[in-house]
Motif scaffolding. Structure first.
Motif, PDB file in Angstrom:
ATOM      1  N   GLN A 208       9.820   2.023   1.558  1.00 37.23           N
ATOM      2  CA  GLN A 208       9.951   1.828   2.997  1.00 37.23           C
ATOM      3  C   GLN A 208       9.661   3.110   3.778  1.00 37.23           C
ATOM      4  O   GLN A 208       9.027   3.075   4.836  1.00 37.23           O
ATOM      5  N   ASP A 209      10.109   4.264   3.248  1.00 39.48           N
ATOM      6  CA  ASP A 209       9.910   5.508   3.988  1.00 39.48           C
ATOM      7  C   ASP A 209       8.426   5.837   4.135  1.00 39.48           C
ATOM      8  O   ASP A 209       7.970   6.249   5.216  1.00 39.48           O
ATOM      9  N   LEU A 210       7.644   5.635   3.065  1.00 38.47           N
ATOM     10  CA  LEU A 210       6.211   5.904   3.135  1.00 38.47           C
ATOM     11  C   LEU A 210       5.519   4.917   4.067  1.00 38.47           C
ATOM     12  O   LEU A 210       4.606   5.289   4.817  1.00 38.47           O
ATOM     13  N   TYR A 211       5.975   3.670   4.027  1.00 48.73           N
ATOM     14  CA  TYR A 211       5.384   2.668   4.916  1.00 48.73           C
ATOM     15  C   TYR A 211       5.651   3.013   6.378  1.00 48.73           C
ATOM     16  O   TYR A 211       4.752   2.954   7.219  1.00 48.73           O
ATOM     17  N   ILE A 212       6.901   3.375   6.698  1.00 44.20           N
ATOM     18  CA  ILE A 212       7.245   3.700   8.082  1.00 44.20           C
ATOM     19  C   ILE A 212       6.430   4.902   8.560  1.00 44.20           C
ATOM     20  O   ILE A 212       5.918   4.912   9.688  1.00 44.20           O
ATOM     21  N   GLU A 213       6.297   5.924   7.719  1.00 42.91           N
ATOM     22  CA  GLU A 213       5.509   7.093   8.117  1.00 42.91           C
ATOM     23  C   GLU A 213       4.052   6.704   8.384  1.00 42.91           C
ATOM     24  O   GLU A 213       3.436   7.194   9.340  1.00 42.91           O
TER      25      GLU A 213
ATOM     26  N   ASP B 227       0.811  -1.213   0.000  1.00 45.40           N
ATOM     27  CA  ASP B 227       0.000   0.000   0.000  1.00 45.40           C
ATOM     28  C   ASP B 227       0.848   1.269   0.000  1.00 45.40           C
ATOM     29  O   ASP B 227       0.306   2.377  -0.090  1.00 45.40           O
ATOM     30  N   SER B 228       2.167   1.116   0.095  1.00 43.97           N
ATOM     31  CA  SER B 228       3.083   2.263   0.061  1.00 43.97           C
ATOM     32  C   SER B 228       3.959   2.230  -1.188  1.00 43.97           C
ATOM     33  O   SER B 228       5.059   2.795  -1.201  1.00 43.97           O
TER      34      SER B 228
END
Length: 261
Positions: A177-182, A172-173
Motif C-alpha cells: 500500500q505504501d508504494l502504491y500511495i507514493e 504494480d506495487s
C-alpha cells in the motif's frame, strides 16, 4: 521520446527569472485567519485529512466557491461521499448562498436564491457522477482532460473526495500500500505541474486513541503523520490540511469554550 535532460546553460534563463520573481504564494482562499498559513497555488497539490463528519469537504468547498468568486476559477469535483450528483450541487448551492438548500429547513434559501446559485455554479463547477463507475486516479485525470478539450475551457482545480472511493490496483506495487500511495500521489503532483492545476485529494485520518482533557473525552487533532495509509502522504505532501472539530464546550488555549457546530 521527449527530451528529459537539460544542461545548466539551457536552464539559466528560467533560473534567472526565478531569482527575480522570488517565491510566490498562491491565491487567498477567503479566510483571514488562514492568510499566513495557506493559499491555493496552481501547479501544486493539497491533501486534506480528518475524521468522518469533521468538516473536510465543507471547508474545501468554501475554498472552491471563494476562488471562483475572486478569480473565476473552474473546478472538477468527484465526491461520492457527499451524495448523488444532484445532492453535490445542492451542497454547493448552500455554500454559495450561505443558507440551507432544502425548503423544509429553517432559514432555507428562496427560489430566486436557488436560481442565482445554480447560474453561478454552472459557470465554474463540473461534477463527475459518483454513481457512474469506480474510477482510478488516472481515469479521473483523463476525464478532467476530456472536460477541458470538449468544452474548450481551463480547469483550475480538481477534487477527489475521498481517496478511498477510488478504484485501487496494487499489483504494480507488489501489493504494498505504501508504494502504491507514493506512486498515486506522484501522479497527482505531476498532473498538477503539467497542466498548471491545483489537485486536491481528501482522505481520512488513521485510527486514533481518545484522550481526556478538562473533563472531555475526544479524539485529538490529527497530525500530518496520521493520514490513513501511512506516512507516504507526509512524504509526498506539498500542502497538507488536518481538519478537526472540537467537542462542544471544550476550552481552547485562551479558556474560550468551543461553540456547538
Amino acid at each position: 521520446m521527449a527530451k528529459i535532460y537539460y544542461t545548466i546553460q539551457e536552464l539559466q534563463p528560467q533560473v534567472d527569472k526565478l531569482f527575480e520573481i522570488g517565491i510566490v504564494s498562491g491565491q487567498y482562499v477567503g479566510f483571514d485567519c488562514l492568510k499566513d498559513l495557506y493559499s491555493i497555488k496552481l501547479g501544486c497539490t493539497t491533501y486534506v485529512m480528518g475524521s468522518p463528519t469533521s468538516g473536510k469537504t465543507e471547508l474545501w468547498f468554501e475554498f472552491l466557491i471563494n476562488t471562483s468568486e475572486f478569480y473565476g476559477w473552474k473546478h472538477v469535483i468527484y465526491t461520492p461521499e457527499t451524495g448523488s450528483k444532484d445532492e453535490i450541487v445542492a451542497e454547493l448551492c448552500s455554500k454559495f448562498i450561505k443558507k440551507p438548500f432544502y425548503k423544509n429547513f429553517n432559514g432555507a434559501m428562496s427560489e430566486s436564491e436557488r436560481y442565482q446559485a445554480l447560474a453561478f455554479l454552472n459557470d465554474y463547477f463540473y461534477i463527475i457522477d459518483p454513481a457512474d463507475k469506480d474510477i482510478t486516479v488516472a481515469e479521473f485525470y483523463n476525464e478532467v482532460d476530456k472536460i477541458e478539450k470538449d468544452l474548450n475551457i481551463k480547469i483550475h482545480t480538481t477534487t477527489i473526495d475521498p481517496y478511498n472511493e477510488l478504484k485501487h490496483d496494487l499489483k504494480d506495487s507488489n501489493g504494498r500500500q505504501d508504494l502504491y500511495i507514493e506512486s498515486m500521489l506522484g501522479m497527482c503532483r505531476r498532473n498538477a505541474m503539467k497542466y498548471n492545476r491545483h489537485n486536491c485529494i481528501i482522505t481520512h485520518c488513521a485510527d486514533q486513541k481518545m484522550i481526556t482533557n478538562n473533563g472531555f473525552t475526544y479524539y485529538p487533532p490529527p497530525t500530518a503523520r496520521e493520514y490513513a495509509g501511512g506516512q507516504a502522504w507526509y512524504r509526498k505532501g506539498l500542502a497538507m490540511i488536518g481538519v478537526w472539530r472540537p467537542p462542544n464546550g471544550l476550552p481552547d488555549e485562551t479558556g474560550r469554550p468551543a461553540e456547538d457546530n
